[in-house]
Design a protein around this motif. Sequence first.
Motif, short mmCIF file in Angstrom:
data_model
loop_
_atom_site.label_atom_id
_atom_site.label_comp_id
_atom_site.label_asym_id
_atom_site.label_seq_id
_atom_site.Cartn_x
_atom_site.Cartn_y
_atom_site.Cartn_z
N GLU A 1 0.49 -1.52 0.24
CA GLU A 1 0.11 0.09 0.39
C GLU A 1 0.69 1.35 -0.17
OE1 GLU A 1 -3.86 0.38 0.05
OE2 GLU A 1 -3.34 2.48 0.36
N LEU A 2 1.79 1.74 0.45
CA LEU A 2 2.55 2.34 0.81
C LEU A 2 3.32 2.40 -0.02
CD1 LEU A 2 3.38 4.70 2.38
CD2 LEU A 2 5.92 3.33 3.68
N ALA A 3 4.43 1.06 -1.08
CA ALA A 3 4.49 1.24 -2.13
C ALA A 3 3.74 1.97 -2.76
CB ALA A 3 5.20 -0.29 -2.50
N ASN A 4 2.86 1.38 -2.92
CA ASN A 4 1.63 2.14 -3.90
C ASN A 4 1.45 3.17 -3.73
OD1 ASN A 4 0.08 1.37 -6.07
ND2 ASN A 4 -0.77 -0.42 -4.72
N ARG A 5 1.34 4.16 -2.94
CA ARG A 5 1.37 5.42 -3.10
C ARG A 5 2.40 5.71 -3.29
NH1 ARG A 5 -3.63 7.02 1.82
NH2 ARG A 5 -4.62 5.20 1.70
N MET A 6 3.88 5.63 -3.56
CA MET A 6 4.94 6.86 -3.22
C MET A 6 5.04 6.32 -4.68
SD MET A 6 7.18 6.11 0.08
CE MET A 6 7.17 4.25 -0.41
N ALA A 7 4.60 5.03 -5.83
CA ALA A 7 4.85 4.87 -6.81
C ALA A 7 6.48 4.18 -6.69
CB ALA A 7 4.96 6.34 -7.87
N GLU A 8 6.76 3.39 -5.95
CA GLU A 8 7.97 3.01 -5.88
C GLU A 8 7.94 1.36 -5.79
OE1 GLU A 8 10.79 3.85 -5.96
OE2 GLU A 8 10.41 6.53 -5.27
N ARG A 9 8.86 0.83 -5.99
CA ARG A 9 8.74 -0.94 -5.91
C ARG A 9 8.41 -1.48 -4.87
NH1 ARG A 9 13.10 -3.50 -9.48
NH2 ARG A 9 12.79 -4.34 -8.03
N VAL A 10 7.80 -2.41 -4.15
CA VAL A 10 7.06 -2.84 -3.47
C VAL A 10 8.99 -3.17 -2.68
CG1 VAL A 10 6.52 -5.19 -1.65
CG2 VAL A 10 4.88 -4.08 -3.50
N ALA A 11 9.42 -4.33 -3.41
CA ALA A 11 10.90 -5.30 -2.74
C ALA A 11 11.25 -3.95 -2.27
CB ALA A 11 11.34 -5.37 -4.46
N ASP A 12 11.98 -2.91 -2.98
CA ASP A 12 12.13 -2.01 -2.19
C ASP A 12 12.31 -1.27 -1.52
OD1 ASP A 12 14.30 -1.83 -4.45
OD2 ASP A 12 13.33 -0.28 -6.24
N VAL A 13 10.99 -1.11 -0.86
CA VAL A 13 10.27 -0.60 0.06
C VAL A 13 10.08 -1.50 1.25
CG1 VAL A 13 8.78 -0.17 1.50
CG2 VAL A 13 9.15 0.71 -0.45
N GLN B 1 2.29 12.70 4.00
CA GLN B 1 0.90 13.01 3.50
C GLN B 1 0.45 13.27 4.83
OE1 GLN B 1 -1.89 14.03 0.96
NE2 GLN B 1 -3.61 15.24 2.28
N ARG B 2 0.41 11.96 5.90
CA ARG B 2 -0.81 11.55 6.76
C ARG B 2 -2.31 11.24 6.82
NH1 ARG B 2 1.19 10.28 13.14
NH2 ARG B 2 3.42 9.77 12.56
N VAL B 3 -2.59 10.41 6.43
CA VAL B 3 -4.40 10.39 5.83
C VAL B 3 -5.15 9.72 6.86
CG1 VAL B 3 -4.35 10.99 3.14
CG2 VAL B 3 -3.94 8.56 4.23
N SER B 4 -4.32 8.60 7.30
CA SER B 4 -4.45 7.67 9.09
C SER B 4 -3.54 7.74 9.63
CB SER B 4 -5.81 6.81 8.45
OG SER B 4 -5.21 5.88 7.80
N ASP B 5 -3.61 7.19 10.67
CA ASP B 5 -2.84 6.73 12.07
C ASP B 5 -2.72 5.35 11.97
OD1 ASP B 5 -2.78 10.27 12.17
OD2 ASP B 5 -1.29 9.33 11.99
N ALA B 6 -1.76 4.90 13.16
CA ALA B 6 -2.03 3.84 12.97
C ALA B 6 -2.91 3.50 14.05
CB ALA B 6 -0.87 2.77 13.06
N ASP B 7 -2.73 4.14 15.23
CA ASP B 7 -3.32 3.76 16.66
C ASP B 7 -4.83 4.70 16.97
OD1 ASP B 7 -4.32 2.49 18.44
OD2 ASP B 7 -2.14 1.47 18.95
N VAL B 8 -5.34 4.54 17.55
CA VAL B 8 -6.38 5.39 18.08
C VAL B 8 -5.23 7.25 18.98
CG1 VAL B 8 -7.37 6.39 20.19
CG2 VAL B 8 -7.95 3.94 18.90
N GLU B 9 -4.46 6.67 19.87
CA GLU B 9 -3.87 7.77 20.06
C GLU B 9 -2.82 8.64 19.60
OE1 GLU B 9 -2.78 4.48 20.64
OE2 GLU B 9 -4.44 5.16 23.37
#
Length: 473
Positions: free
Chosen positions: A1-13, A47-55
């Motif tokens: 997902e992160l690789a996708n959004r950055m348009a980078e290869r998954v393997a590189d990430v 750009q933070r669109v959502s976060d990992a935890d409630v805090e």
Amino acid sequence: ELANRMAERVADVVKALMKMGMMVTQNQPIDADTAELIVEEFGHRIQRVSDADVEDVIAGVEDSEADLQSRPPVITIMGHVDHGKTSLLDSIRNANVTAGEAGGITQHIGAYQVKTESGAVLTFLDTPGHAAFTSMRSRGAQVTDIVVLVVAADDSVMPQTIEAINHSKAAGVPMIVAINKCDKPAADPMKVRTELLQHEVVVEAMSGEVQDVEVSAKTGKGLDELLEAIALQAEILELKANPDRAAEGAVIEAQLDVGRGPVATVLVQKGTLRQGDIFVVGEQWGKVRALVDDKGERVAEAGPSVPVEVLGLNGTPEAGDVLNVVETEAQAREIAEYRSNLAKEKRAAAGAATTLEQLMQKAKDDKNVAELPILVKADVQGSAEAIVQAMEKIGNDEVRVRVLHYGVGAITDTDVGLAEASGAPIMGFNVRANASARNTANQKGVEIRYYSVIYDLVDDVKAAASGLLSNEI
Ligand code: GDP
């Protein structure tokens, strides 16, 4: 997902993550801070669109003084066994059932509310005892505002009375002493007051600050006075919460209900919980399908200090878990998944540590002490704790029982994995294994045993422990 959004290869990430010392696979969630580092590393804009935890999601939601409104106090009753905690909880509740409800079903959801004669509302936690109080505290949920310490006037201060005093002092929760069983001829309330002095509890009758009330759970004498004493203490505490915000609460009890699915009793602590709200609670998430109050009635919402049963969970949380309302289902799902993965990692680490530790322990003990490892899953937290306590009592200097893990809810693959790693059987109390866990257990040769009577479970473990004794020594 992160690789996708950055348009980078998954393997590189993945490679970049490994360079940072994080051994992850491509579908594994990572925390927001790590993701930020990676994004920077690749030279992209964050750009933070959502976060990992409630805090992170709720960070910045500060209640201003003007938003705060007073809320009812939450009371836990503690004291020595047989001093009348349950009787007191029952008679307070029954005395408050109004004519219309009389004869109606009293719903035990783990907490209830009553109104005093002067109109104050009080919330009582319906699970007396210290286990509940300490396990909630150890999980970070501080729900109790006031402790009512019950001391039987014919028995005075006993070991668990002292324990209760220590617990409430450690938690910084004020205490009110209810001197119970004052209807008995052998009652000696003065003896109770004097003995309490030795434990630095100076009641008002002894010119101290701690309120004391003589009561009888049996005859109902002094109960109104006790409730007013609690209301007075609550006024001094000036308890407040903001009802107009996303709800936050603590799980008091949770179980898997045959007809209704996972059900949790939640004590709302901030905000107002409403039907349709999306929430995350511990490693679970859900959408409020229905709210049921302590009288068994459906309600549309619950504000601060109100206990409600919440339906619409995707799994069973644990007592002490915190519930947070979030905005979107995706957010709830993501947080729950993130936490569950985190917990899995921790458990895996703990499992490995346990076996290692066991090996070292065995070597150190020169094979003198045999250990019988077990896993316990139960339908409610109270039963799980009762079983663990009973387990800890089994054994002698030659053999002992070691509870590797205990929890609430169905037996899952995670449990089977942990059991397999340690060669432990799984004891299910009023719960079953899900289909996948059953399969895995069959494959791996992990034994799962089911019980509905605690004594049977304890007897079997005792038998197994003595078997271990005769086989190995
Ligand atoms: P717990 O273990 O602290 O929850 O105590 P219980 O509520 O189970 O009470 C223990 C026993 O004491 C029961 O047999 C009750 O009927 C009895 N009991 C409780 N309160 C009173 C009271 O005010 N007067 C009398 N005479 N007996 C009481």
